[in-house]
Write a protein that holds these residues in place. Sequence first.
Motif, PDB file in Angstrom:
ATOM      1  N   GLN A 113       0.803  -1.214   0.000  1.00 21.76           N
ATOM      2  CA  GLN A 113       0.000   0.000   0.000  1.00 21.76           C
ATOM      3  C   GLN A 113       0.846   1.279   0.000  1.00 21.76           C
ATOM      4  O   GLN A 113       0.308   2.375   0.103  1.00 21.76           O
ATOM      5  CB  GLN A 113      -0.928   0.006   1.207  1.00 21.76           C
ATOM      6  CG  GLN A 113      -1.957  -1.111   1.163  1.00 21.76           C
ATOM      7  CD  GLN A 113      -2.812  -1.138   2.412  1.00 21.76           C
ATOM      8  OE1 GLN A 113      -2.467  -0.562   3.428  1.00 21.76           O
ATOM      9  NE2 GLN A 113      -3.941  -1.817   2.314  1.00 21.76           N
ATOM     10  N   ALA A 114       2.151   1.135  -0.130  1.00 25.70           N
ATOM     11  CA  ALA A 114       3.017   2.323  -0.093  1.00 25.70           C
ATOM     12  C   ALA A 114       2.776   3.194  -1.317  1.00 25.70           C
ATOM     13  O   ALA A 114       2.596   2.719  -2.433  1.00 25.70           O
ATOM     14  CB  ALA A 114       4.479   1.893  -0.041  1.00 25.70           C
ATOM     15  N   SER A 115       2.750   4.517  -1.100  1.00 30.97           N
ATOM     16  CA  SER A 115       2.597   5.460  -2.213  1.00 30.97           C
ATOM     17  C   SER A 115       3.935   6.115  -2.566  1.00 30.97           C
ATOM     18  O   SER A 115       4.065   6.762  -3.596  1.00 30.97           O
ATOM     19  CB  SER A 115       1.570   6.533  -1.872  1.00 30.97           C
ATOM     20  OG  SER A 115       1.985   7.245  -0.732  1.00 30.97           O
ATOM     21  N   ARG A 116       4.916   5.919  -1.687  1.00 29.27           N
ATOM     22  CA  ARG A 116       6.254   6.450  -1.936  1.00 29.27           C
ATOM     23  C   ARG A 116       7.252   5.400  -1.437  1.00 29.27           C
ATOM     24  O   ARG A 116       7.080   4.809  -0.393  1.00 29.27           O
ATOM     25  CB  ARG A 116       6.449   7.765  -1.196  1.00 29.27           C
ATOM     26  CG  ARG A 116       7.755   8.465  -1.527  1.00 29.27           C
ATOM     27  CD  ARG A 116       7.854   9.811  -0.852  1.00 29.27           C
ATOM     28  NE  ARG A 116       6.941  10.807  -1.398  1.00 29.27           N
ATOM     29  CZ  ARG A 116       7.215  11.592  -2.433  1.00 29.27           C
ATOM     30  NH1 ARG A 116       8.366  11.488  -3.049  1.00 29.27           N
ATOM     31  NH2 ARG A 116       6.338  12.474  -2.842  1.00 29.27           N
ATOM     32  N   CYS A 117       8.283   5.179  -2.201  1.00 27.61           N
ATOM     33  CA  CYS A 117       9.306   4.194  -1.840  1.00 27.61           C
ATOM     34  C   CYS A 117      10.150   4.741  -0.686  1.00 27.61           C
ATOM     35  O   CYS A 117      10.688   5.837  -0.783  1.00 27.61           O
ATOM     36  CB  CYS A 117      10.196   3.886  -3.039  1.00 27.61           C
ATOM     37  SG  CYS A 117      11.517   2.723  -2.645  1.00 27.61           S
ATOM     38  N   PRO A 118      10.287   3.971   0.412  1.00 29.62           N
ATOM     39  CA  PRO A 118      11.089   4.462   1.531  1.00 29.62           C
ATOM     40  C   PRO A 118      12.592   4.417   1.245  1.00 29.62           C
ATOM     41  O   PRO A 118      13.374   5.046   1.952  1.00 29.62           O
ATOM     42  CB  PRO A 118      10.727   3.516   2.678  1.00 29.62           C
ATOM     43  CG  PRO A 118      10.257   2.288   2.019  1.00 29.62           C
ATOM     44  CD  PRO A 118       9.640   2.704   0.713  1.00 29.62           C
ATOM     45  N   HIS A 119      12.990   3.730   0.192  1.00 31.84           N
ATOM     46  CA  HIS A 119      14.413   3.596  -0.103  1.00 31.84           C
ATOM     47  C   HIS A 119      14.896   4.705  -1.058  1.00 31.84           C
ATOM     48  O   HIS A 119      15.909   5.343  -0.813  1.00 31.84           O
ATOM     49  CB  HIS A 119      14.702   2.227  -0.714  1.00 31.84           C
ATOM     50  CG  HIS A 119      14.266   1.092   0.169  1.00 31.84           C
ATOM     51  ND1 HIS A 119      14.959   0.738   1.306  1.00 31.84           N
ATOM     52  CD2 HIS A 119      13.192   0.276   0.110  1.00 31.84           C
ATOM     53  CE1 HIS A 119      14.338  -0.269   1.897  1.00 31.84           C
ATOM     54  NE2 HIS A 119      13.256  -0.571   1.188  1.00 31.84           N
ATOM     55  N   CYS A 120      14.147   4.891  -2.156  1.00 27.39           N
ATOM     56  CA  CYS A 120      14.579   5.887  -3.139  1.00 27.39           C
ATOM     57  C   CYS A 120      13.680   7.129  -3.184  1.00 27.39           C
ATOM     58  O   CYS A 120      13.922   8.043  -3.950  1.00 27.39           O
ATOM     59  CB  CYS A 120      14.663   5.259  -4.533  1.00 27.39           C
ATOM     60  SG  CYS A 120      13.072   4.794  -5.220  1.00 27.39           S
ATOM     61  N   THR A 121      12.642   7.120  -2.393  1.00 22.37           N
ATOM     62  CA  THR A 121      11.648   8.187  -2.232  1.00 22.37           C
ATOM     63  C   THR A 121      10.917   8.531  -3.545  1.00 22.37           C
ATOM     64  O   THR A 121      10.416   9.636  -3.715  1.00 22.37           O
ATOM     65  CB  THR A 121      12.274   9.484  -1.666  1.00 22.37           C
ATOM     66  OG1 THR A 121      13.193  10.031  -2.592  1.00 22.37           O
ATOM     67  CG2 THR A 121      12.940   9.206  -0.312  1.00 22.37           C
ATOM     68  N   SER A 122      10.850   7.610  -4.446  1.00 27.40           N
ATOM     69  CA  SER A 122      10.125   7.843  -5.701  1.00 27.40           C
ATOM     70  C   SER A 122       8.629   7.776  -5.460  1.00 27.40           C
ATOM     71  O   SER A 122       8.167   6.974  -4.643  1.00 27.40           O
ATOM     72  CB  SER A 122      10.505   6.792  -6.742  1.00 27.40           C
ATOM     73  OG  SER A 122      11.882   6.856  -7.022  1.00 27.40           O
ATOM     74  N   GLN A 123       7.871   8.584  -6.155  1.00 28.61           N
ATOM     75  CA  GLN A 123       6.412   8.562  -6.077  1.00 28.61           C
ATOM     76  C   GLN A 123       5.941   7.345  -6.868  1.00 28.61           C
ATOM     77  O   GLN A 123       6.314   7.153  -8.016  1.00 28.61           O
ATOM     78  CB  GLN A 123       5.837   9.855  -6.663  1.00 28.61           C
ATOM     79  CG  GLN A 123       4.361  10.031  -6.468  1.00 28.61           C
ATOM     80  CD  GLN A 123       4.009  10.361  -5.034  1.00 28.61           C
ATOM     81  OE1 GLN A 123       4.794  10.900  -4.274  1.00 28.61           O
ATOM     82  NE2 GLN A 123       2.785  10.005  -4.656  1.00 28.61           N
ATOM     83  N   LEU A 124       5.092   6.506  -6.248  1.00 33.62           N
ATOM     84  CA  LEU A 124       4.614   5.280  -6.887  1.00 33.62           C
ATOM     85  C   LEU A 124       3.173   5.446  -7.325  1.00 33.62           C
ATOM     86  O   LEU A 124       2.387   6.152  -6.700  1.00 33.62           O
ATOM     87  CB  LEU A 124       4.718   4.113  -5.900  1.00 33.62           C
ATOM     88  CG  LEU A 124       6.114   3.843  -5.342  1.00 33.62           C
ATOM     89  CD1 LEU A 124       6.017   2.777  -4.251  1.00 33.62           C
ATOM     90  CD2 LEU A 124       7.041   3.395  -6.440  1.00 33.62           C
TER      91      LEU A 124
END
Length: 131
Positions: A118-129
């Motif tokens: 359910q992530a909307s942003r990657c916690p590793h690269c902070t890209s918007q998903l």
Amino acid sequence: MKKFINEFKQFAMRGNMLDMAIGVIIGGAFTGIVTSLTDNFINPILNFFTGGRIYSLQDIAGFASSFISSVVNFLIMAFILFCLLKMFNRLMSIGKKEEPVAPKTKICPYCQSEIHIQASRCPHCTSQLEK
């Protein structure tokens, strides 16, 4: 009569009934170990210290072999019960379909890291998903 047989089958095949039956059998087998320990170690030690009897090395070897024999018998019984229960569980699971588990993670398309579904942003690269 058929309904009665089916109800009895469901009752007998319940997990807690099998656990209880195996517990009773293992308890009976463990009784042999306790009896052997008492007869072959505790009683001779008490007899020796109270002066009731003096034992030879052959007597002591006989006591040890008898105790080891009862332990081996217990282990064999436990192994046989384990194999029977494993086979029974396998037979009971035949025909039952396992429901597929919904995935809880997904792969980030940018950094290929595993992230929550359910992530909307990657916690590793902070890209918007995209959702």
